[in-house]
Write a protein that holds these residues in place. Structure first.
Motif, mmCIF file in Angstrom:
data_model
loop_
_atom_site.group_PDB
_atom_site.id
_atom_site.type_symbol
_atom_site.label_atom_id
_atom_site.label_comp_id
_atom_site.label_asym_id
_atom_site.label_seq_id
_atom_site.Cartn_x
_atom_site.Cartn_y
_atom_site.Cartn_z
ATOM 1 N N THR A 99 0.812 -1.223 0.000
ATOM 2 C CA THR A 99 0.000 0.000 0.000
ATOM 3 C C THR A 99 0.842 1.269 0.000
ATOM 4 O O THR A 99 0.311 2.355 -0.210
ATOM 5 C CB THR A 99 -0.888 0.052 1.267
ATOM 6 N N GLY A 100 2.136 1.136 0.310
ATOM 7 C CA GLY A 100 2.972 2.337 0.461
ATOM 8 C C GLY A 100 2.788 2.984 1.829
ATOM 9 O O GLY A 100 3.429 3.974 2.148
ATOM 10 N N ARG A 101 1.905 2.406 2.667
ATOM 11 C CA ARG A 101 1.661 2.952 4.017
ATOM 12 C C ARG A 101 2.477 2.153 5.021
ATOM 13 O O ARG A 101 1.994 1.186 5.605
ATOM 14 C CB ARG A 101 0.188 2.808 4.386
ATOM 15 N N VAL A 102 3.706 2.535 5.228
ATOM 16 C CA VAL A 102 4.573 1.784 6.131
ATOM 17 C C VAL A 102 4.149 2.050 7.577
ATOM 18 O O VAL A 102 3.647 3.134 7.899
ATOM 19 C CB VAL A 102 6.050 2.189 5.866
ATOM 20 N N ALA A 103 4.322 1.049 8.446
ATOM 21 C CA ALA A 103 4.058 1.276 9.874
ATOM 22 C C ALA A 103 5.051 2.308 10.397
ATOM 23 O O ALA A 103 6.182 2.388 9.915
ATOM 24 C CB ALA A 103 4.207 -0.041 10.642
#
Ligand code: PEP
Length: 253
Positions: free
Chosen positions: A176-180
């Motif tokens: 998603t490109g949404r890294v933690a």
């Protein structure tokens, strides 16, 4: 305190034909040959395994499969067993990836059989666990991780636990490109280590726990510097030898 060699594992998923895989490994090997104190793995489709094992032989790159059946043999059309992989000199297997759980109905019950079968064949399992976005938002992350670790590793003896690699992969961060955030990754991985510690303090000190989910060359240094993060499971960014080798370099600065 036990020192844990970081592991950077690339998960190719269903990408790369054998000839594409050959081109890739020829580009990757010189890029990672000087990286020390880091283990490097590529998790490849079944059809690429033999060629990748042959090409990587004598190098620092280990070759992993992406699934295995729990039985050593039998009437299971379309399946591959752990002894079949170990005879090919495959190093290990990624198990319980969220894509297998969500798209192919892989259950914790099945994983509870697959993890010990993998270890019995002398292969290293990389067991993926992680919560959905809804579970995180409703405060259920720890419950999910406790259930997955409890069930998936129930058949592994305490003395064997240190040989299992665990990958914490929040599902909302995969592809998603949404890294933690570093805080989220450290907190979840420290929680997983505490679950292992409750069974075996020695295994908790030695077992490698990776972070996975939109790891890229630019965010890898911060994630890999976290105290409980022992490496990364990398999807999209592992498909290009240049970006993958930059992540390897971040683990061995
Ligand atoms: C993965 O497939 O395990 C993964 C972490 O993918 P990506 O790095 O693309 O998010």
């Amino acid at each position: 305190m036990a020192t844990r060699t970081p592991l950077i594992a690339g998960n190719w998923k269903m990408y790369k034909t054998e000839s594409e895989a050959e081109q890739y490994i020829q580009a990757l090997l010189p890029r990672v040959s000087t990286a020390t104190d880091v283990d490097v793995a590529i998790c490849v489709p079944f059809t690429d395994l033999r060629a990748m094992v042959d090409s990587a032989r004598g190098s620092r790159v280990e070759v992993y499969a992406q699934n295995v059946h729990s039985e050593p043999q039998g009437a299971y059309t379309g399946e591959i067993s752990a002894p079949m992989l170990s005879e090919l000199d495959v190093h290990g297997v990624v198990l319980g990836h969220s894509e297998r759980r969500e798209l192919f109905g892989e259950t914790d019950k099945a994983l509870a059989l697959k993890v010990p079968a993998t270890l019995s064949a002398g292969l290293v399992p990389i067991l993926c666990v992680g919560e959905t976005e809804v579970e995180r938002d409703s405060g259920d992350t720890e419950r999910k991780l406790r259930n997955q670790i409890g069930e998936d590793l129930a058949g592994v003896a305490d003395e064997q636990l240190a040989h299992v690699v665990i990958a914490y992969e929040p599902i909302w961060a995969i592809g998603t490109g949404r890294v933690a955030s570093p805080e989220q990754a450290q907190e979840a991985i420290a929680f997983i280590r505490a679950l292992i510690e409750a069974r075996s303090p020695e295994a908790a000190a030695r077992a490698r726990i990776l972070y996975g989910g939109s790891v890229k060359p630019d965010n890898a240094p911060e994630l890999l510097a976290l105290p409980d993060v022992d490496g990364a499971l990398v999807g999209g960014a592992s498909l290009d030898p240049d970006s993958f080798s930059r992540i390897v370099a971040a683990a061995a600065p």
